[in-house]
Design a protein around this motif. Structure first.
Motif, PDB file in Angstrom:
ATOM      1  N   GLY A  59       0.962  -1.121   0.110  1.00  0.00           N
ATOM      2  CA  GLY A  59      -0.064  -0.147  -0.047  1.00  0.00           C
ATOM      3  C   GLY A  59       0.894   1.244   0.133  1.00  0.00           C
ATOM      4  N   VAL A  60       1.889   1.437   0.706  1.00  0.00           N
ATOM      5  CA  VAL A  60       2.795   2.313   0.872  1.00  0.00           C
ATOM      6  C   VAL A  60       3.498   2.552  -0.388  1.00  0.00           C
ATOM      7  N   LYS A  61       4.088   1.447  -1.027  1.00  0.00           N
ATOM      8  CA  LYS A  61       5.061   1.349  -2.156  1.00  0.00           C
ATOM      9  C   LYS A  61       4.124   2.186  -3.372  1.00  0.00           C
ATOM     10  N   MET A  62       2.714   1.632  -3.425  1.00  0.00           N
ATOM     11  CA  MET A  62       1.560   2.210  -4.744  1.00  0.00           C
ATOM     12  C   MET A  62       1.201   3.632  -4.520  1.00  0.00           C
ATOM     13  N   THR A  63       1.226   3.894  -3.126  1.00  0.00           N
ATOM     14  CA  THR A  63       0.999   5.336  -2.815  1.00  0.00           C
ATOM     15  C   THR A  63       1.955   6.229  -3.232  1.00  0.00           C
ATOM     16  N   GLN A  64       3.263   5.854  -2.861  1.00  0.00           N
ATOM     17  CA  GLN A  64       4.542   6.717  -3.098  1.00  0.00           C
ATOM     18  C   GLN A  64       5.529   5.703  -3.865  1.00  0.00           C
ATOM     19  N   PRO A  65       5.565   5.696  -5.220  1.00  0.00           N
ATOM     20  CA  PRO A  65       6.218   4.665  -6.018  1.00  0.00           C
ATOM     21  C   PRO A  65       7.675   4.917  -6.237  1.00  0.00           C
ATOM     22  N   SER A  66       8.200   6.075  -5.461  1.00  0.00           N
ATOM     23  CA  SER A  66       9.518   6.248  -5.635  1.00  0.00           C
ATOM     24  C   SER A  66      10.232   5.559  -4.567  1.00  0.00           C
ATOM     25  N   ASP A  67      11.445   4.902  -4.809  1.00  0.00           N
ATOM     26  CA  ASP A  67      12.122   4.122  -3.683  1.00  0.00           C
ATOM     27  C   ASP A  67      13.090   5.350  -3.100  1.00  0.00           C
ATOM     28  N   GLU A  68      13.311   6.252  -3.673  1.00  0.00           N
ATOM     29  CA  GLU A  68      14.303   7.345  -3.296  1.00  0.00           C
ATOM     30  C   GLU A  68      13.517   8.278  -2.113  1.00  0.00           C
ATOM     31  N   ILE A  69      12.235   8.536  -2.437  1.00  0.00           N
ATOM     32  CA  ILE A  69      11.370   9.396  -1.859  1.00  0.00           C
ATOM     33  C   ILE A  69      11.101   8.491  -0.186  1.00  0.00           C
ATOM     34  N   ARG A  70      10.633   7.339  -0.493  1.00  0.00           N
ATOM     35  CA  ARG A  70      10.312   6.307   0.600  1.00  0.00           C
ATOM     36  C   ARG A  70      11.568   6.212   1.629  1.00  0.00           C
ATOM     37  N   LYS A  71      12.857   6.156   0.877  1.00  0.00           N
ATOM     38  CA  LYS A  71      13.968   6.133   1.781  1.00  0.00           C
ATOM     39  C   LYS A  71      14.191   7.281   2.494  1.00  0.00           C
ATOM     40  N   LYS A  72      14.013   8.330   2.137  1.00  0.00           N
ATOM     41  CA  LYS A  72      14.050   9.976   2.545  1.00  0.00           C
ATOM     42  C   LYS A  72      13.061   9.927   3.893  1.00  0.00           C
ATOM     43  N   LEU A  73      11.833   9.358   3.654  1.00  0.00           N
ATOM     44  CA  LEU A  73      10.820   9.683   4.330  1.00  0.00           C
ATOM     45  C   LEU A  73      10.812   8.717   5.499  1.00  0.00           C
ATOM     46  N   ARG A  74      11.501   7.378   5.416  1.00  0.00           N
ATOM     47  CA  ARG A  74      11.755   6.582   6.387  1.00  0.00           C
ATOM     48  C   ARG A  74      12.566   7.086   7.699  1.00  0.00           C
ATOM     49  N   VAL A  75      13.509   8.058   7.336  1.00  0.00           N
ATOM     50  CA  VAL A  75      14.368   8.650   8.496  1.00  0.00           C
ATOM     51  C   VAL A  75      13.369   9.412   9.177  1.00  0.00           C
ATOM     52  N   ILE A  76      12.306  10.123   8.928  1.00  0.00           N
ATOM     53  CA  ILE A  76      11.375  10.787   9.524  1.00  0.00           C
ATOM     54  C   ILE A  76      10.591  10.066  10.410  1.00  0.00           C
TER      55      ILE A  76
END
Length: 75
Positions: free
Chosen positions: A28-45
């Motif tokens: 669900g997260v991957k389909m909502t935000q398909p960019s691996d790069e952005i997901r990695k940046k958000l994970r830190v938050i």
């Protein structure tokens, strides 16, 4: 939409159902935000934020309820 990745909600054990619930949540997260790069940046938050982790657990629990219902609660 991409290739099918979810052939069934039916699982052999409750643990397999829980693992499927986690996969549903992650997809669900991957389909909502398909960019691996952005997901990695958000994970830190959110990785050190208790409220975010509790919210993630709630999503998994809801997905687990769905899998449990599909499996007739493994009865």
């Amino acid at each position: 939409m991409s290739d099918p990745w979810l052939p069934s909600l039916i699982t052999e054990t409750p643990q397999a159902g829980f693992e499927l619930a986690i996969k549903l949540s992650r997809m669900g997260v991957k389909m909502t935000q398909p960019s691996d790069e952005i997901r990695k940046k958000l994970r830190v938050i959110y990785e050190d934020d208790a409220d975010s982790l509790i919210a993630a657990s709630q999503v998994i629990a809801i997905n687990y309820q769905t899998v449990a219902a599909a499996n007739n609660c493994w009865r």
